[in-house]
Motif scaffolding. Sequence first.
Motif, PDB file in Angstrom:
ATOM      1  N   ALA A 105       0.841  -1.207   0.000  1.00 27.26           N
ATOM      2  CA  ALA A 105       0.000   0.000   0.000  1.00 27.26           C
ATOM      3  C   ALA A 105       0.871   1.250   0.000  1.00 27.26           C
ATOM      4  CB  ALA A 105      -0.941  -0.004   1.206  1.00 27.26           C
ATOM      5  N   GLU A 106       1.936   1.217   0.768  1.00 28.20           N
ATOM      6  CA  GLU A 106       2.812   2.394   0.871  1.00 28.20           C
ATOM      7  C   GLU A 106       3.539   2.668  -0.457  1.00 28.20           C
ATOM      8  OE1 GLU A 106       6.778   2.839   3.180  1.00 28.20           O
ATOM      9  OE2 GLU A 106       5.182   2.527   4.667  1.00 28.20           O
ATOM     10  N   HIS A 107       4.102   1.611  -1.044  1.00 25.05           N
ATOM     11  CA  HIS A 107       4.814   1.803  -2.311  1.00 25.05           C
ATOM     12  C   HIS A 107       3.846   2.175  -3.428  1.00 25.05           C
ATOM     13  CE1 HIS A 107       8.786   0.814  -0.983  1.00 25.05           C
ATOM     14  NE2 HIS A 107       8.366  -0.297  -0.410  1.00 25.05           N
ATOM     15  N   ALA A 108       2.693   1.526  -3.445  1.00 27.03           N
ATOM     16  CA  ALA A 108       1.718   1.816  -4.502  1.00 27.03           C
ATOM     17  C   ALA A 108       1.205   3.255  -4.366  1.00 27.03           C
ATOM     18  CB  ALA A 108       0.565   0.817  -4.455  1.00 27.03           C
ATOM     19  N   ALA A 109       1.066   3.725  -3.120  1.00 36.09           N
ATOM     20  CA  ALA A 109       0.574   5.092  -2.891  1.00 36.09           C
ATOM     21  C   ALA A 109       1.488   6.116  -3.556  1.00 36.09           C
ATOM     22  CB  ALA A 109       0.462   5.378  -1.391  1.00 36.09           C
ATOM     23  N   ALA A 110       2.772   5.802  -3.620  1.00 33.75           N
ATOM     24  CA  ALA A 110       3.735   6.736  -4.202  1.00 33.75           C
ATOM     25  C   ALA A 110       3.661   6.751  -5.728  1.00 33.75           C
ATOM     26  CB  ALA A 110       5.151   6.361  -3.754  1.00 33.75           C
ATOM     27  N   ILE A 111       2.971   5.764  -6.295  1.00 33.87           N
ATOM     28  CA  ILE A 111       2.952   5.612  -7.759  1.00 33.87           C
ATOM     29  C   ILE A 111       1.642   6.093  -8.368  1.00 33.87           C
ATOM     30  CG2 ILE A 111       2.979   3.908  -9.631  1.00 33.87           C
ATOM     31  CD1 ILE A 111       4.727   2.137  -7.807  1.00 33.87           C
ATOM     32  N   VAL A 112       0.517   5.695  -7.736  1.00 31.60           N
ATOM     33  CA  VAL A 112      -0.800   5.962  -8.345  1.00 31.60           C
ATOM     34  C   VAL A 112      -1.151   7.445  -8.248  1.00 31.60           C
ATOM     35  CG1 VAL A 112      -1.640   3.642  -7.838  1.00 31.60           C
ATOM     36  CG2 VAL A 112      -2.051   5.495  -6.200  1.00 31.60           C
ATOM     37  N   ASP A 113      -2.191   7.820  -9.001  1.00 27.45           N
ATOM     38  CA  ASP A 113      -2.650   9.215  -8.978  1.00 27.45           C
ATOM     39  C   ASP A 113      -3.587   9.450  -7.802  1.00 27.45           C
ATOM     40  OD1 ASP A 113      -1.324   9.552 -11.370  1.00 27.45           O
ATOM     41  OD2 ASP A 113      -3.103   9.001 -12.550  1.00 27.45           O
ATOM     42  N   GLU A 114      -3.711  10.710  -7.424  1.00 24.94           N
ATOM     43  CA  GLU A 114      -4.791  11.132  -6.536  1.00 24.94           C
ATOM     44  C   GLU A 114      -6.121  10.731  -7.164  1.00 24.94           C
ATOM     45  OE1 GLU A 114      -5.050  12.396  -3.709  1.00 24.94           O
ATOM     46  OE2 GLU A 114      -3.138  13.318  -3.205  1.00 24.94           O
ATOM     47  N   PRO A 115      -7.185  10.457  -6.411  1.00 21.57           N
ATOM     48  CA  PRO A 115      -7.238  10.374  -4.952  1.00 21.57           C
ATOM     49  C   PRO A 115      -6.929   8.977  -4.401  1.00 21.57           C
ATOM     50  CG  PRO A 115      -9.443  10.222  -5.835  1.00 21.57           C
ATOM     51  CD  PRO A 115      -8.496  10.261  -7.015  1.00 21.57           C
ATOM     52  N   LEU A 116      -6.460   8.081  -5.277  1.00 22.38           N
ATOM     53  CA  LEU A 116      -6.133   6.741  -4.783  1.00 22.38           C
ATOM     54  C   LEU A 116      -4.997   6.766  -3.763  1.00 22.38           C
ATOM     55  CD1 LEU A 116      -6.165   4.160  -7.706  1.00 22.38           C
ATOM     56  CD2 LEU A 116      -7.688   4.302  -5.733  1.00 22.38           C
ATOM     57  N   THR A 117      -4.104   7.741  -3.946  1.00 21.67           N
ATOM     58  CA  THR A 117      -2.976   7.870  -3.016  1.00 21.67           C
ATOM     59  C   THR A 117      -3.452   7.874  -1.566  1.00 21.67           C
ATOM     60  OG1 THR A 117      -2.127   9.380  -4.672  1.00 21.67           O
ATOM     61  CG2 THR A 117      -0.888   9.237  -2.618  1.00 21.67           C
ATOM     62  N   ASP A 118      -4.474   8.694  -1.315  1.00 22.32           N
ATOM     63  CA  ASP A 118      -4.957   8.814   0.068  1.00 22.32           C
ATOM     64  C   ASP A 118      -5.555   7.507   0.575  1.00 22.32           C
ATOM     65  OD1 ASP A 118      -4.163  11.404   0.099  1.00 22.32           O
ATOM     66  OD2 ASP A 118      -6.139  12.210  -0.422  1.00 22.32           O
ATOM     67  N   VAL A 119      -6.298   6.839  -0.302  1.00 19.46           N
ATOM     68  CA  VAL A 119      -6.908   5.565   0.098  1.00 19.46           C
ATOM     69  C   VAL A 119      -5.808   4.580   0.494  1.00 19.46           C
ATOM     70  CG1 VAL A 119      -8.312   3.617  -0.680  1.00 19.46           C
ATOM     71  CG2 VAL A 119      -8.879   5.935  -1.437  1.00 19.46           C
ATOM     72  N   LEU A 120      -4.770   4.516  -0.333  1.00 24.32           N
ATOM     73  CA  LEU A 120      -3.685   3.560  -0.064  1.00 24.32           C
ATOM     74  C   LEU A 120      -2.886   3.958   1.171  1.00 24.32           C
ATOM     75  CD1 LEU A 120      -2.490   2.875  -3.710  1.00 24.32           C
ATOM     76  CD2 LEU A 120      -3.692   1.305  -2.197  1.00 24.32           C
ATOM     77  N   ARG A 121      -2.665   5.266   1.335  1.00 27.95           N
ATOM     78  CA  ARG A 121      -1.925   5.705   2.538  1.00 27.95           C
ATOM     79  C   ARG A 121      -2.706   5.355   3.799  1.00 27.95           C
ATOM     80  NH1 ARG A 121       0.668  10.459   0.019  1.00 27.95           N
ATOM     81  NH2 ARG A 121       2.592   9.430  -0.668  1.00 27.95           N
ATOM     82  N   ASP A 122      -4.016   5.602   3.754  1.00 27.78           N
ATOM     83  CA  ASP A 122      -4.865   5.257   4.907  1.00 27.78           C
ATOM     84  C   ASP A 122      -4.799   3.767   5.194  1.00 27.78           C
ATOM     85  OD1 ASP A 122      -5.672   7.796   5.173  1.00 27.78           O
ATOM     86  OD2 ASP A 122      -7.762   7.484   4.570  1.00 27.78           O
ATOM     87  N   LEU A 123      -4.874   2.994   4.118  1.00 24.66           N
ATOM     88  CA  LEU A 123      -4.867   1.545   4.287  1.00 24.66           C
ATOM     89  C   LEU A 123      -3.547   1.097   4.922  1.00 24.66           C
ATOM     90  CD1 LEU A 123      -6.079  -0.932   1.600  1.00 24.66           C
ATOM     91  CD2 LEU A 123      -4.086  -1.436   2.967  1.00 24.66           C
ATOM     92  N   GLY A 124      -2.437   1.600   4.377  1.00 20.73           N
ATOM     93  CA  GLY A 124      -1.126   1.235   4.930  1.00 20.73           C
ATOM     94  C   GLY A 124      -1.021   1.617   6.399  1.00 20.73           C
ATOM     95  N   ALA A 125      -1.504   2.818   6.723  1.00 26.94           N
ATOM     96  CA  ALA A 125      -1.414   3.297   8.106  1.00 26.94           C
ATOM     97  C   ALA A 125      -2.302   2.463   9.031  1.00 26.94           C
ATOM     98  CB  ALA A 125      -1.808   4.773   8.171  1.00 26.94           C
ATOM     99  N   THR A 126      -3.493   2.089   8.533  1.00 30.74           N
ATOM    100  CA  THR A 126      -4.397   1.278   9.355  1.00 30.74           C
ATOM    101  C   THR A 126      -3.789  -0.093   9.626  1.00 30.74           C
ATOM    102  OG1 THR A 126      -6.260   2.388   8.320  1.00 30.74           O
ATOM    103  CG2 THR A 126      -6.759   0.389   9.534  1.00 30.74           C
ATOM    104  N   VAL A 127      -3.248  -0.704   8.580  1.00 28.12           N
ATOM    105  CA  VAL A 127      -2.618  -2.013   8.778  1.00 28.12           C
ATOM    106  C   VAL A 127      -1.482  -1.876   9.785  1.00 28.12           C
ATOM    107  CG1 VAL A 127      -1.324  -3.891   7.693  1.00 28.12           C
ATOM    108  CG2 VAL A 127      -3.256  -2.859   6.483  1.00 28.12           C
ATOM    109  N   ALA A 128      -0.662  -0.843   9.604  1.00 24.08           N
ATOM    110  CA  ALA A 128       0.487  -0.660  10.498  1.00 24.08           C
ATOM    111  C   ALA A 128       0.024  -0.498  11.948  1.00 24.08           C
ATOM    112  CB  ALA A 128       1.292   0.558  10.057  1.00 24.08           C
ATOM    113  N   ALA A 129      -1.078   0.248  12.135  1.00 22.25           N
ATOM    114  CA  ALA A 129      -1.549   0.524  13.492  1.00 22.25           C
ATOM    115  C   ALA A 129      -2.180  -0.712  14.135  1.00 22.25           C
ATOM    116  CB  ALA A 129      -2.561   1.675  13.464  1.00 22.25           C
TER     117      ALA A 129
END
Lengths: 211, 211
Positions: A105-129
């Motif tokens: 999710a983190e690596h993909a967030a850096a590649i895809v366009d907005e607004p998917l970036t935010d979805v992936l960042r949230d997902l990565g952060a939720t998994v991490a937490a």
Amino acid sequence: MSEAAADLLGALAYASLTAFGRTAADAERAPSLAARATLSRLAVAGYRIHEALVAELVRRGVEPELAMAPFVPPIDAFHARTRSGDWFEGLLGSYVLAGLAEDFAEHAAAIVDEPLTDVLRDLGATVAAQHGRQFVEDAIREVLAADPAVAGRLALWSRRLLGEALSQAQRVAADRIELTRLLGGGLAEFGGLLVQVADRHAERMRALGLG
Amino acid sequence: MSEAAADLLGALAYASLTAFGRTAADAERAPSLAARATLSRLAVAGYRIHEALVAELVRRGVEPELAMAPFVPPIDAFHARTRSGDWFEGLLGSYVLAGLAEDFAEHAAAIVDEPLTDVLRDLGATVAAQHGRQFVEDAIREVLAADPAVAGRLALWSRRLLGEALSQAQRVAADRIELTRLLGGGLAEFGGLLVQVADRHAERMRALGLG
């Protein structure tokens, strides 16, 4: 929303639904009530991620079941080929898969366009937490201290999980050209993303004593 | 908190943790992704109830694992004797058990002292709100319309679930005199509570066409 974006969210939504079922089943093998409750909580976290991704698809006018459907065969194949044989394999499996999901999710967030970036960042952060890293690391270190011979078996197990995950991901990438394009370009670039994820996995396993 | 009150919360906490695992396993057999997601959501609701009861025990200074431990054998025996054989048995099982939990909590709330009353009322209301009654009723009615012969098998299955639940409850009541006293007096009064729960179960089954 593009078909590729729906693919990405659909794949992650189905993966998290199956992570829920897998982790809930692994919880049944827990050696104590506390461990069972903890793994059940991790399973519930997977379900919450599924729910958030489904809501995201619905918000964008995509039928969640249609978005998930193409990914049922490869994800089911992954699980069928990596059934955990005991409590520790289940525990390590939940840790490995959560790590892969977070890094992907983190690596993909850096590649895809907005607004998917935010979805992936949230997902990565939720998994991490949520992924109960400390609990799993403590439990694995405890079993390794008590029985160092287990390390070899668990190291093999973690490589098998990674190998099957990568091979199913490559199968999906070869089938879904637009999704692969969304994730960086062609199969070579997608392969680069997988290498980054695999490297982080290897680092985590070394840190656990399963290098 | 009295030992009997800790017993009651501990028994319900373990029952809801196992309901989570059971329903999550049943979800794996769902005939569609939507059905699987719905049953997974019901499983998560069971986990939330477990979590709330554990928090209640902790708030009262009771170690949750100790409170749950005496109820592991009878509740595990219940599940071992009532493994669902297919998707519809699983679905009906989740419905039957949620109904029993709801009715038990409601009747018990009328008997026990404050502040347990509120805990039980909340629990009954949460089960009632979450248990996906409409979803299950629609699915069961649909299968009965398509294949009326299934009614006999599902009616037997629901009676088996009830019978095993009552027999384990009676076993617990005979073992835990203080808990039985909390729930109305002696074994006869506790039997009266079970009869009320069984009557409501029978009504629900008749309404479903499984009378």
